[in-house]
Scaffold this motif. Sequence first.
Motif, PDB file in Angstrom:
ATOM      1  N   LEU A 130       0.870  -0.997   0.120  1.00 32.49           N
ATOM      2  CA  LEU A 130      -0.061  -0.040  -0.160  1.00 32.49           C
ATOM      3  C   LEU A 130       0.720   1.309  -0.205  1.00 32.49           C
ATOM      4  O   LEU A 130       0.465   2.215  -0.205  1.00 32.49           O
ATOM      5  CB  LEU A 130      -1.028  -0.080   1.326  1.00 32.49           C
ATOM      6  N   LEU A 131       2.221   1.109   0.187  1.00 29.68           N
ATOM      7  CA  LEU A 131       2.999   2.175   0.303  1.00 29.68           C
ATOM      8  C   LEU A 131       2.719   2.872  -1.102  1.00 29.68           C
ATOM      9  O   LEU A 131       2.906   3.968  -1.215  1.00 29.68           O
ATOM     10  CB  LEU A 131       4.460   1.617   0.603  1.00 29.68           C
ATOM     11  N   TRP A 132       2.853   2.133  -2.307  1.00 31.90           N
ATOM     12  CA  TRP A 132       2.972   2.824  -3.637  1.00 31.90           C
ATOM     13  C   TRP A 132       1.497   3.613  -3.736  1.00 31.90           C
ATOM     14  O   TRP A 132       1.952   4.673  -4.174  1.00 31.90           O
ATOM     15  CB  TRP A 132       3.198   1.723  -4.462  1.00 31.90           C
ATOM     16  N   PRO A 133       0.376   2.984  -3.672  1.00 30.60           N
ATOM     17  CA  PRO A 133      -0.562   4.086  -3.874  1.00 30.60           C
ATOM     18  C   PRO A 133      -0.656   5.216  -2.879  1.00 30.60           C
ATOM     19  O   PRO A 133      -1.014   6.405  -3.351  1.00 30.60           O
ATOM     20  CB  PRO A 133      -1.778   3.376  -3.883  1.00 30.60           C
ATOM     21  N   THR A 134      -0.227   4.976  -1.853  1.00 32.32           N
ATOM     22  CA  THR A 134       0.066   6.209  -0.837  1.00 32.32           C
ATOM     23  C   THR A 134       0.686   7.185  -1.186  1.00 32.32           C
ATOM     24  O   THR A 134       0.387   8.381  -0.944  1.00 32.32           O
ATOM     25  CB  THR A 134       0.252   5.456   0.800  1.00 32.32           C
ATOM     26  N   ILE A 135       2.079   6.975  -1.795  1.00 30.82           N
ATOM     27  CA  ILE A 135       2.692   7.935  -2.194  1.00 30.82           C
ATOM     28  C   ILE A 135       2.423   8.493  -3.476  1.00 30.82           C
ATOM     29  O   ILE A 135       3.141   9.147  -4.334  1.00 30.82           O
ATOM     30  CB  ILE A 135       4.127   7.764  -2.111  1.00 30.82           C
ATOM     31  N   GLY A 136       1.633   7.765  -4.233  1.00 32.23           N
ATOM     32  CA  GLY A 136       1.302   8.129  -5.669  1.00 32.23           C
ATOM     33  C   GLY A 136       2.109   7.776  -6.670  1.00 32.23           C
ATOM     34  O   GLY A 136       2.461   8.409  -7.474  1.00 32.23           O
ATOM     35  N   ALA A 137       2.860   6.399  -6.438  1.00 31.99           N
ATOM     36  CA  ALA A 137       3.878   6.366  -7.481  1.00 31.99           C
ATOM     37  C   ALA A 137       3.731   4.682  -7.717  1.00 31.99           C
ATOM     38  O   ALA A 137       2.919   3.945  -6.959  1.00 31.99           O
ATOM     39  CB  ALA A 137       5.281   6.403  -6.918  1.00 31.99           C
ATOM     40  N   ASN A 138       4.131   4.091  -8.754  1.00 26.07           N
ATOM     41  CA  ASN A 138       4.441   2.506  -9.006  1.00 26.07           C
ATOM     42  C   ASN A 138       5.657   2.332  -8.309  1.00 26.07           C
ATOM     43  O   ASN A 138       6.496   2.858  -8.368  1.00 26.07           O
ATOM     44  CB  ASN A 138       4.394   2.390 -10.639  1.00 26.07           C
ATOM     45  N   PRO A 139       5.679   0.849  -8.016  1.00 27.87           N
ATOM     46  CA  PRO A 139       6.815   0.312  -7.342  1.00 27.87           C
ATOM     47  C   PRO A 139       8.006   0.403  -8.408  1.00 27.87           C
ATOM     48  O   PRO A 139       7.874  -0.263  -9.593  1.00 27.87           O
ATOM     49  CB  PRO A 139       6.475  -1.143  -7.077  1.00 27.87           C
ATOM     50  N   PRO A 140       9.106   0.920  -8.457  1.00 24.66           N
ATOM     51  CA  PRO A 140       9.964   0.993  -9.305  1.00 24.66           C
ATOM     52  C   PRO A 140      10.385  -0.198  -9.974  1.00 24.66           C
ATOM     53  O   PRO A 140      10.953  -1.060  -9.338  1.00 24.66           O
ATOM     54  CB  PRO A 140      11.390   1.596  -8.686  1.00 24.66           C
ATOM     55  N   GLY A 141      10.330  -0.309 -11.186  1.00 20.33           N
ATOM     56  CA  GLY A 141      10.873  -1.792 -11.913  1.00 20.33           C
ATOM     57  C   GLY A 141      10.051  -2.836 -11.719  1.00 20.33           C
ATOM     58  O   GLY A 141      10.223  -3.882 -12.390  1.00 20.33           O
ATOM     59  N   ALA A 151       6.823  11.326 -18.576  1.00 18.38           N
ATOM     60  CA  ALA A 151       6.550  12.723 -18.971  1.00 18.38           C
ATOM     61  C   ALA A 151       5.102  13.071 -18.538  1.00 18.38           C
ATOM     62  O   ALA A 151       4.741  14.269 -18.777  1.00 18.38           O
ATOM     63  CB  ALA A 151       6.648  12.872 -20.339  1.00 18.38           C
ATOM     64  N   SER A 152       4.252  12.102 -18.131  1.00 17.03           N
ATOM     65  CA  SER A 152       2.862  12.317 -18.016  1.00 17.03           C
ATOM     66  C   SER A 152       2.558  12.435 -16.450  1.00 17.03           C
ATOM     67  O   SER A 152       3.226  11.641 -15.826  1.00 17.03           O
ATOM     68  CB  SER A 152       1.987  11.506 -18.676  1.00 17.03           C
ATOM     69  N   PRO A 153       1.445  12.854 -16.013  1.00 16.19           N
ATOM     70  CA  PRO A 153       1.129  12.742 -14.728  1.00 16.19           C
ATOM     71  C   PRO A 153       1.057  11.256 -14.323  1.00 16.19           C
ATOM     72  O   PRO A 153       0.622  10.614 -15.073  1.00 16.19           O
ATOM     73  CB  PRO A 153      -0.315  13.702 -14.409  1.00 16.19           C
ATOM     74  N   PRO A 154       1.086  11.049 -12.957  1.00 16.18           N
ATOM     75  CA  PRO A 154       0.866   9.501 -12.896  1.00 16.18           C
ATOM     76  C   PRO A 154      -0.448   9.171 -12.919  1.00 16.18           C
ATOM     77  O   PRO A 154      -1.392  10.015 -12.660  1.00 16.18           O
ATOM     78  CB  PRO A 154       1.293   9.479 -11.215  1.00 16.18           C
ATOM     79  N   LEU A 155      -0.575   7.727 -13.228  1.00 16.53           N
ATOM     80  CA  LEU A 155      -2.129   7.360 -13.538  1.00 16.53           C
ATOM     81  C   LEU A 155      -2.569   6.392 -12.393  1.00 16.53           C
ATOM     82  O   LEU A 155      -3.606   5.997 -12.665  1.00 16.53           O
ATOM     83  CB  LEU A 155      -1.717   6.559 -14.762  1.00 16.53           C
ATOM     84  N   ILE A 156      -2.035   6.438 -11.006  1.00 15.31           N
ATOM     85  CA  ILE A 156      -2.465   5.619 -10.262  1.00 15.31           C
ATOM     86  C   ILE A 156      -3.434   6.097  -9.216  1.00 15.31           C
ATOM     87  O   ILE A 156      -3.217   7.543  -9.043  1.00 15.31           O
ATOM     88  CB  ILE A 156      -1.301   4.821  -9.532  1.00 15.31           C
TER      89      ILE A 156
END
Lengths: 159, 355
Positions: A130-141, A151-156
């Motif tokens: 849940l860390l990832w949606p909480t910070i608005g990012a995808n788990p890297p890699g 180049a685009s805003p995050p989609l999550i």
Amino acid sequence: MADDNDVLAAFLTLSATLTGYSQFRLLGTGQAEPYLATTRGAVGDDVLDQLLTTSAAVHDKAADNEEALDRGLRAGILSDDKLGPVARNVIKMWFVGTWYQLPQEWRDAHATREPDVTHVVSPASYTEGLLWPTIGANPPGAKGQGYGTWASPPLIDVP
Amino acid sequence: MTLRRITTVEDLHAYLHIAMQLEHATIPPYLTALYSMHPTTNADAYRVIRVVAVEEMLHLTLAANLLNAVGGTPDLTAEGFVPTYPAHLPDGETDFEVGTRAFSRDTIETFLKIERPALAEGDGRFVARERSSRALLPGVDAHEDDLHFYSIGEFYAEVGEGLQRLYDEMGDDLFCGDPARQVGAAYYYSGGGAIVEVTDGASAAAAMRVISEQGEGLGGTIYDEEGELAHYYRFQQLLLGRYYQPGDQGGTPTGPPFEVDWEAVYPVKADAQLDDYREPGELRDAVFAYSATYGEFLTRLTEAFSGRPDLLLPAVGDMFRIKELASQIIRNPMPGAAGVNAAPVFRGLAPVEVS
């Protein structure tokens, strides 16, 4: 709570309150069953049953009153010597996908079980943290994003 | 028995529209089976289905290039473009239905039927059957609506021959489309093979060859000219638990064995419709949001195939998002149905349920 589905439902009720994520989102990670099994393995049936029974009583008593729920959880679970560390471990597991070994004082007082070692629950539990949606990012890699999407805003979804 | 073949450019446009619809129609069933697998299980089966699904996306794009090359206008937002599952494939294949279902032996059997090799060259490719009201696509000819193709491979054989006939007749005038509408390698990458920009007879033939050989195979071979295994045999590997290797005959793979865990699957509701989600709540919201997102995605593809191939780059991010949303839905139980999980519905922005 003999029925497996009842135990899972109780675990989800507690998890949703502890993490602030809905049961839909928690189930959506595909990790509810592995996390329940990990908790059971690390603390044993008796402690798990006590945790979930206490949680059910707190939720029943609070009904829809969030303040009462907050107070009840702090008093009945989070500040309890036996249940508090387990509940905090459940929170951490949902957010980062890792079970952390319980504090030595807890192990000395309650149980020293072999599965209670720090470990990543599964390869999926890391990417589904849940860390990832909480910070608005995808788990890297670990979850695809696509060439150039930086180049685009995050989609999550941000909760 | 005579059947009107492709004789005009309009006929060819109609066939290529159907080709796009057909390629797309296979994707929701393949994705539903793929995403119904439990996380981190069935690595082999996951890879096999994923590769086929991605190649269908290449075929969809190749069909769009072909349609654009001959002056047509792709439209993935047209009414009826997305089928309501379960549905029949368009070309005579009324002996089975295609649906959005969990990964299982039965589901793979259906996939084998979708990808089944063509029967024969020439007139044998048509079979006469009663037209089903559930057929996905319009009949080949309005006056002889009961004639359909036996397999997708035979459908494409007709498209290829029609193209050739028109090219013989019209020469380069056939390829009157704006080359700027072609999707090329700059905007389509690592997606199941090389994209072909269609601007003349040779490139049209090359695009057709990729679609028909990579897909269903034609002429009885299991590998195509590039040494790739045809889809039918890729899926068959899952039932046989063994990989094909070069030199094998169809039906008897001799490559490495692998395990398939048919139990590590979310039992998703077969052929879920929006109507199945009446109970207000987060699941219903998620299913409707998914449907709308999917519709927006098809709108974006339509724009990309209409002179904006650069839009395919952000569309890749959309595809990963679609996967995430679908996976979340699939891992949730269906309310009021013990032992059944929810499934995404692939409809569109303004969902219309066909009863």
